[in-house]
Design an enzyme around this catalytic site. Structure first.
Site, PDB file in Angstrom:
ATOM      1  N   LYS A 144       0.958  -1.639  -0.133  1.00 41.39           N
ATOM      2  CA  LYS A 144      -0.406   0.398  -0.763  1.00 41.39           C
ATOM      3  C   LYS A 144       1.314   0.838  -0.035  1.00 41.39           C
ATOM      4  O   LYS A 144       1.627   1.236   1.072  1.00 41.39           O
ATOM      5  CB  LYS A 144      -1.365  -0.161   1.169  1.00 41.39           C
ATOM      6  CG  LYS A 144      -1.485   1.028   1.043  1.00 41.39           C
ATOM      7  CD  LYS A 144      -2.156   1.469   2.155  1.00 41.39           C
ATOM      8  CE  LYS A 144      -2.840   2.989   2.720  1.00 41.39           C
ATOM      9  NZ  LYS A 144      -2.161   4.080   2.150  1.00 41.39           N
ATOM     10  N   GLU A 150      10.051   1.616  10.892  1.00 39.43           N
ATOM     11  CA  GLU A 150      11.410   2.568  11.138  1.00 39.43           C
ATOM     12  C   GLU A 150      10.201   3.542  10.751  1.00 39.43           C
ATOM     13  O   GLU A 150       9.664   4.431   9.806  1.00 39.43           O
ATOM     14  CB  GLU A 150      11.775   2.256   9.278  1.00 39.43           C
ATOM     15  CG  GLU A 150      13.149   3.166   9.153  1.00 39.43           C
ATOM     16  CD  GLU A 150      12.675   4.690   8.762  1.00 39.43           C
ATOM     17  OE1 GLU A 150      12.810   4.925   8.791  1.00 39.43           O
ATOM     18  OE2 GLU A 150      13.198   4.496   7.294  1.00 39.43           O
ATOM     19  N   CYS A 169      14.038  10.477   7.119  1.00 40.39           N
ATOM     20  CA  CYS A 169      14.296  10.328   8.470  1.00 40.39           C
ATOM     21  C   CYS A 169      15.036  10.297   9.484  1.00 40.39           C
ATOM     22  O   CYS A 169      15.514  10.788  10.402  1.00 40.39           O
ATOM     23  CB  CYS A 169      13.671   8.776   8.196  1.00 40.39           C
ATOM     24  SG  CYS A 169      11.931   8.208   8.010  1.00 40.39           S
ATOM     25  N   GLU A 176      10.517  16.937  15.431  1.00 39.45           N
ATOM     26  CA  GLU A 176      11.026  16.328  14.014  1.00 39.45           C
ATOM     27  C   GLU A 176      10.644  17.959  12.349  1.00 39.45           C
ATOM     28  O   GLU A 176       9.955  17.361  12.729  1.00 39.45           O
ATOM     29  CB  GLU A 176      10.893  15.229  13.160  1.00 39.45           C
ATOM     30  CG  GLU A 176      11.571  14.575  12.483  1.00 39.45           C
ATOM     31  CD  GLU A 176      11.171  13.143  11.679  1.00 39.45           C
ATOM     32  OE1 GLU A 176      11.862  12.412  10.880  1.00 39.45           O
ATOM     33  OE2 GLU A 176       9.940  12.797  12.319  1.00 39.45           O
TER      34      GLU A 176
END
Length: 484
Positions: free
Chosen positions: A183, A256, A290, A388
């Site tokens: 997906k 992750e 990331c 972040e």
């Protein structure tokens, strides 16, 4: 489909239509959704919105295909994966252009390398094996450790590296005998749908399916009784939902998730020579990775000169449409993220923090463009340091003491990656060993490889991707004891 210029048209471009890939067939959907070009803010294409029934169909086909796919030898599965890599290579240029159009990243410096690395990843993974390990062999018995495939793997993939991070999952999952349903992010489904279409001409029916759609398909996948494992890349908050949803069927998980990675430039560093690496470590892909540098710590002894040199280098970059060969920094990928990054800029200004480059969004410019922004020495408790940003903003933070900066770097719920920079390699490695992260680079940045494990600590993830360790997580260990 958006009209492209003559210069763009000179490069291979896939014009659609886009289909779901289910049971070896290209399948339409009754509904569709808009995919935007982040460089223009305009609709690029329509993507099929798969229904819950179509997702069930894809899982059922994958479950059926697993019986024969898992029975193949490693060599036979390698043959299929190499053929798939060859097929992707034949479509390499169109995939790269499509990636730039839907994701925004510069074609030559980011999109083409992403596609190339993904294809190379498949080829390299295809040659790997997980051998049977003999644990004991004595006069009375033999003990063997086998690693058997799990079944159907559900992959939920992100919008920042939609080709590479999807095929990172595909290659080891299929090599080890699993089948997969992907997906893709609804922000960047097109390249995934396209490489799913290409797969159907090479791989057996049901081995790899792609079902695009809205976020409602994610919970259906994570709770699905016939999916044995979820491999997810995305935000920490979404990852927590994945964990809760998967608990009902005790799925295997590889997650992750987010990071707030610190780069520490030690007092002895040859900092002038590494400015480009640090800049691209923070601003590459418009800061949307990331393991990008989210916090850059610089010793007070060279702070002022460092900031000046960093800003000078940053000022040489060109912001714009990634199809322009002179552009080095593209747009933020989607409106949601664009608004989040603007919230950081608003907070920085509201709190009187010092912006030494950028900071002003051109309200009249189409697309989701945030200029490269450098914030000089914001306080440790500021939003830009603690959270972040996932955008082209980098704070450069002063420190005086190495022990103190290590403590500050570790004072985070995240633990994905980090980097340490210094002339004394032994001292830099000692600092790296004290960082609470899954990966630390010393005097380099973003080096990856099929035999290099990558995973997060704390709230940055569960499990590992890459390396032998990552491949093992697509299998169940099975101990066989044989009496002589």
């Amino acid at each position: 489909m958006t009209t492209v210029s003559a210069k763009q048209a000179a490069t291979s471009l896939f014009e659609g239509p886009y289909y779901l890939s289910i049971a070896g067939k290209l399948v339409d959907a009754t509904a569709s959704f808009d995919v935007m070009n982040p460089a223009t803010g305009q609709v690029l294409a329509k993507a099929p919105s798969g229904s819950p029934q179509q997702l069930d169909d894809a899982v059922a086909a994958a479950k059926s295909a697993f019986k024969t796919w898992s029975a193949l030898s490693y060599d036979e599965r390698e043959h299929y994966l190499v053929a798939y890599a060859d097929a992707l290579q034949a479509h390499r240029d169109e995939l790269a252009v499509l990636l730039t159009l839907e994701q925004g990243k510069p074609l030559k410096t980011m999109a083409e390398p992403e596609v190339d690395q993904a294809i190379s990843w498949i080829r390299q993974i295809a040659a790997r094996r997980i051998p049977v390990e003999v644990l004991e062999d004595n006069d009375s018995h033999t003990v063997e450790l086998h690693h058997t495939p799990l079944g159907v793997v559900g992959a939920i993939t992100p919008w920042n590296f939609p080709v590479l991070l999807a095929l990172w999952k595909v290659a080891p999952a299929l090599l080890t005998g699993n089948t997969m349903v992907i997906k893709p992010s609804p922000f960047t489904p097109l390249t995934t749908l396209r490489f799913g279409q290409i797969a159907q001409s090479v791989l057996p029916a049901g081995v790899l399916s792609v079902v695009s759609g809205g976020n409602e398909l994610g919970p259906q996948m994570t709770a699905h009784p016939d999916i044995a494992k979820i491999s997810f890349t995305g935000s920490t908050e979404t990852g927590k939902h994945v964990i809760r949803s998967a608990a009902g069927t005790v799925k295997r998980l590889t997650l992750e998730m987010g990071g707030n990675d610190a780069a520490i430039v030690l007092p002895d560093a040859d900092w002038k020579s590494v400015i480009p690496q640090l800049f691209w470590g923070a601003i590459g892909n418009s800061g949307q990775w990331c393991v990008g540098i989210k916090r850059l710590y610089v010793h007070r002894s060279h702070h002022e000169a460092f900031v000046s040199a960093f800003v000078e280098y940053a000022g040489q970059q060109k912001l714009g449409d990634g199809l322009d060969p002179e552009v080095t920094v593209g747009p933020v990928q989607n409106k949601m993220q664009f608004d989040k990054v603007r919230e950081f800029l608003d907070d920085i200004k509201a709190n009187g923090q010092r912006i030494v480059l950028g900071g002003e969004v051109d309200e009249n410019r189409a697309g989701y463009f945030i200029p490269v922004t450098v914030v000089d020495n914001p306080p440790e408790d500021s939003k830009i340091v603690q959270e972040e940003q996932f955008g082209p903003i980098v704070p450069i933070i002063v420190y005086d003491d190495v022990d103190d900066v290590i403590e500050r770097a570790n004072d985070s719920p995240y633990g994905l990656g980090g980097s340490v920079w210094g002339r004394d390699t032994r001292a830099a490695v000692a600092v790296a060993n004290r960082l609470e992260t899954g990966m630390v680079w010393v005097n380099e940045m973003h080096t990856q490889g099929v035999d290099i494990p990558f995973g997060g600590h704390k709230q940055s993830g569960v499990g590992t991707e890459g390396g032998h360790e990552g491949r093992l997580l697509f299998t169940n260990p099975k101990t066989i004891l044989i009496k002589k």
